[in-house]
Scaffold this motif. Structure first.
Motif, PDB file in Angstrom:
ATOM      1  N   ILE A   1       0.655  -1.133  -0.030  1.00 60.08           N
ATOM      2  CA  ILE A   1      -0.263   0.120  -0.011  1.00 60.08           C
ATOM      3  C   ILE A   1       0.938   1.043   0.121  1.00 60.08           C
ATOM      4  O   ILE A   1       0.793   2.379  -0.783  1.00 60.08           O
ATOM      5  N   LYS A   2       2.147   1.114   0.831  1.00 59.26           N
ATOM      6  CA  LYS A   2       2.958   2.059   1.029  1.00 59.26           C
ATOM      7  C   LYS A   2       3.362   2.570  -0.618  1.00 59.26           C
ATOM      8  O   LYS A   2       3.521   3.726  -1.085  1.00 59.26           O
ATOM      9  N   LEU A   3       3.843   1.406  -1.236  1.00 61.08           N
ATOM     10  CA  LEU A   3       4.395   1.614  -2.519  1.00 61.08           C
ATOM     11  C   LEU A   3       3.487   2.222  -3.647  1.00 61.08           C
ATOM     12  O   LEU A   3       3.685   3.084  -4.432  1.00 61.08           O
ATOM     13  N   LYS A   4       1.961   1.896  -3.499  1.00 60.60           N
ATOM     14  CA  LYS A   4       1.113   2.503  -4.327  1.00 60.60           C
ATOM     15  C   LYS A   4       0.935   3.989  -3.947  1.00 60.60           C
ATOM     16  O   LYS A   4       0.701   4.728  -4.981  1.00 60.60           O
ATOM     17  N   HIS A   5       1.228   4.241  -2.824  1.00 61.57           N
ATOM     18  CA  HIS A   5       0.982   5.742  -2.589  1.00 61.57           C
ATOM     19  C   HIS A   5       2.222   6.641  -3.035  1.00 61.57           C
ATOM     20  O   HIS A   5       1.991   7.804  -2.887  1.00 61.57           O
ATOM     21  N   MET A   6       3.314   6.004  -3.308  1.00 61.94           N
ATOM     22  CA  MET A   6       4.452   6.523  -3.891  1.00 61.94           C
ATOM     23  C   MET A   6       4.302   7.086  -5.307  1.00 61.94           C
ATOM     24  O   MET A   6       3.442   6.566  -6.112  1.00 61.94           O
ATOM     25  N   PRO A   7       5.018   8.426  -5.656  1.00 65.60           N
ATOM     26  CA  PRO A   7       4.660   8.936  -6.851  1.00 65.60           C
ATOM     27  C   PRO A   7       5.709   7.984  -7.904  1.00 65.60           C
ATOM     28  O   PRO A   7       5.919   8.545  -9.005  1.00 65.60           O
ATOM     29  N   ILE A   8       6.030   6.655  -7.449  1.00 68.35           N
ATOM     30  CA  ILE A   8       6.734   5.975  -8.322  1.00 68.35           C
ATOM     31  C   ILE A   8       5.924   4.896  -8.948  1.00 68.35           C
ATOM     32  O   ILE A   8       5.240   4.138  -8.258  1.00 68.35           O
ATOM     33  N   ASN A   9       5.940   4.611 -10.428  1.00 66.81           N
ATOM     34  CA  ASN A   9       5.245   3.534 -11.014  1.00 66.81           C
ATOM     35  C   ASN A   9       6.169   2.475 -11.155  1.00 66.81           C
ATOM     36  O   ASN A   9       7.225   2.310 -11.847  1.00 66.81           O
ATOM     37  N   LEU A  10       5.936   1.269 -10.506  1.00 67.59           N
ATOM     38  CA  LEU A  10       6.653   0.115 -10.469  1.00 67.59           C
ATOM     39  C   LEU A  10       5.859  -0.988 -10.848  1.00 67.59           C
ATOM     40  O   LEU A  10       4.710  -1.151 -10.724  1.00 67.59           O
ATOM     41  N   SER A  11       6.461  -1.751 -11.712  1.00 64.71           N
ATOM     42  CA  SER A  11       5.699  -3.000 -12.283  1.00 64.71           C
ATOM     43  C   SER A  11       5.560  -3.982 -11.275  1.00 64.71           C
ATOM     44  O   SER A  11       6.124  -4.098 -10.293  1.00 64.71           O
TER      45      SER A  11
ATOM     46  N   ASP B   1      17.055   6.655 -14.537  1.00 65.36           N
ATOM     47  CA  ASP B   1      16.474   7.564 -15.425  1.00 65.36           C
ATOM     48  C   ASP B   1      14.701   7.712 -14.898  1.00 65.36           C
ATOM     49  O   ASP B   1      14.259   8.732 -14.901  1.00 65.36           O
ATOM     50  N   ARG B   2      14.401   6.583 -14.184  1.00 67.83           N
ATOM     51  CA  ARG B   2      12.938   6.537 -13.841  1.00 67.83           C
ATOM     52  C   ARG B   2      12.793   7.208 -12.469  1.00 67.83           C
ATOM     53  O   ARG B   2      11.807   7.983 -12.147  1.00 67.83           O
ATOM     54  N   LEU B   3      13.960   7.109 -11.601  1.00 65.89           N
ATOM     55  CA  LEU B   3      13.878   7.697 -10.408  1.00 65.89           C
ATOM     56  C   LEU B   3      14.801   8.997 -10.085  1.00 65.89           C
ATOM     57  O   LEU B   3      15.944   8.642 -10.255  1.00 65.89           O
ATOM     58  N   SER B   4      14.016   9.885  -9.320  1.00 66.41           N
ATOM     59  CA  SER B   4      14.825  11.231  -8.872  1.00 66.41           C
ATOM     60  C   SER B   4      15.633  10.707  -7.608  1.00 66.41           C
ATOM     61  O   SER B   4      15.322   9.672  -7.079  1.00 66.41           O
ATOM     62  N   GLU B   5      16.359  11.785  -7.037  1.00 67.41           N
ATOM     63  CA  GLU B   5      17.170  11.226  -5.866  1.00 67.41           C
ATOM     64  C   GLU B   5      16.199  11.388  -4.580  1.00 67.41           C
ATOM     65  O   GLU B   5      16.295  10.290  -3.972  1.00 67.41           O
ATOM     66  N   PRO B   6      15.438  12.122  -4.460  1.00 66.40           N
ATOM     67  CA  PRO B   6      14.431  12.013  -3.282  1.00 66.40           C
ATOM     68  C   PRO B   6      13.639  10.777  -3.346  1.00 66.40           C
ATOM     69  O   PRO B   6      13.559  10.298  -2.407  1.00 66.40           O
ATOM     70  N   GLU B   7      13.130  10.513  -4.598  1.00 61.08           N
ATOM     71  CA  GLU B   7      12.392   9.392  -4.725  1.00 61.08           C
ATOM     72  C   GLU B   7      13.042   8.013  -4.511  1.00 61.08           C
ATOM     73  O   GLU B   7      12.728   6.950  -3.741  1.00 61.08           O
ATOM     74  N   THR B   8      14.256   7.922  -4.802  1.00 62.74           N
ATOM     75  CA  THR B   8      15.236   6.877  -4.375  1.00 62.74           C
ATOM     76  C   THR B   8      15.269   6.743  -2.823  1.00 62.74           C
ATOM     77  O   THR B   8      15.256   5.641  -2.357  1.00 62.74           O
TER      78      THR B   8
END
Lengths: 141, 203
Positions: A64-74, A101-108
């Motif tokens: 659920i946490k991953l879903k709320h993140m602004p990152i699209n993961l397969s 390419d897909r993730l910015s530093e704060p997202e990482t």
């Protein structure tokens, strides 16, 4: 014998681990099955993996946490994060395609924090981090 | 690395088991038949997941046994291509290294997929990664029994059905086909982060 559907669903390691434990108990009850060796071997392998300390609630929370993140993961990438939670950026980059390419530093940072927490690395979370996390959650909502 | 697959099979229950519970007979039959077996293009079957449907049982003339059509699902080991898995080194040769998960031993890392630059130490029979640490060469060994993280590159299913090489081929060809396993995986460790786990934990 006929194969109806070669792949109905994908299981994470924890699900297999729990299922095989139950099967081993059932085997004792019913008896007469000669597949104890493979059950034992798979169990032995899974015991040493991260899944041995996971439980369905924890995994659900993490997803659920991953879903709320602004990152699209397969789906496959999420599966690997659950099965083998990375503890470094390097390991994160292995499981996620075109990671840099897909993730910015704060997202990482955010993702790494979540996976580390999921694998139980932060047993003691300071109050400040808790507040930060709540803020983050609020922002996402 | 694990999936669920759906199958259908006609289960025969012998007259000696007529008084037993039908469900447990079916579970025993399916697990004995499929567990630890490779099904072509499906994977390595591990254990029964659930039974979806048991059809009407039929007794044929001059047979004491009854037959029922069963639709069921099985847990199968089938890692997808690109998946990162953990295994142990089983053996090494100049061709590459064989990895095992404990229940599946047909994972091969060819020499070309070793860390770059690597060489095979013929004396110790291990693969050595000659890691270049700012001019100094550090030798990192991949010993037998070490835990290794690797990526699945490709998979191969070979039909090892007895009929396939039934003496029509030359003797030499039979010898090679006999050593083939029905399901094998080719892996790679030629990426940063892959290889022996201890190589990367200090970073």
């Amino acid at each position: 014998m006929e194969v109806k559907n070669p792949q109905v669903a994908v299981l994470c390691n924890n699900e297999v681990f729990e299922l095989l434990k139950k099967t081993q108990e059932n085997t004792k009850l019913i008896g007469g099955m000669n597949h104890s060796t493979i059950l034992y071997e798979v169990n032995k392998y899974l015991e040493q993996r991260a899944c041995a300390e996971q439980n369905p609630n924890k995994i659900r929370e993490f997803l659920i946490k991953l879903k709320h993140m602004p990152i699209n993961l397969s789906k496959k990438e999420k599966l690997m994060l659950v099965n083998d939670p990375p503890d470094s950026v390097l390991r994160l980059s292995l499981g996620i395609k075109d990671f840099y390419d897909r993730l910015s530093e704060p997202e990482t940072e955010m993702l790494l924090f979540a996976t580390k927490k999921f694998s139980g690395e932060f047993q003691i979370i300071t109050k400040q981090e808790l507040v930060e996390e709540e803020e983050e959650e609020e922002e996402n909502n | 690395m694990f999936i669920v697959s759906e199958f259908e099979e006609v289960v025969k229950v012998q007259p000696t088991h007529l008084e037993d519970d039908q469900m447990s007979r079916i579970i025993i039959h399916l697990n004995s038949m499929l567990a630890n077996k490779v099904v072509m293009d499906v994977g390595l079957c591990l254990s029964l997941f659930d039974i979806l449907e048991i059809g009407d049982s039929i007794i044929y003339p001059s047979e004491g046994a009854y037959f029922s059509k069963v639709r069921f699902r099985f847990v199968v080991f089938r890692p997808f291509v690109e998946e990162i898995l953990i295994g142990k080194v089983k053996s090494s040769s100049s061709d590459g290294a064989v990895l095992t998960t404990g229940f599946f031993e047909d994972i091969f890392v060819p020499a070309a997929n070793m860390q770059n630059p690597s060489r095979f130490d013929t004396k110790d029979k291990v693969w050595v990664w000659e890691y270049d640490n700012c001019g100094d060469t550090v030798e990192l060994h991949m010993d037998i029994g070490e835990t290794v993280r690797f990526r699945v590159v490709s998979e191969q299913f070979v039909d090892t059905h007895p009929g396939v090489d039934s003496g029509l081929l030359d003797t030499g060809e039979i010898a090679t086909s006999k050593s083939k396993s029905p399901y094998s995986i080719v892996g790679t460790v030629r990426e940063p982060g892959l290889g022996v786990i201890g190589w990367w934990t200090d970073l």
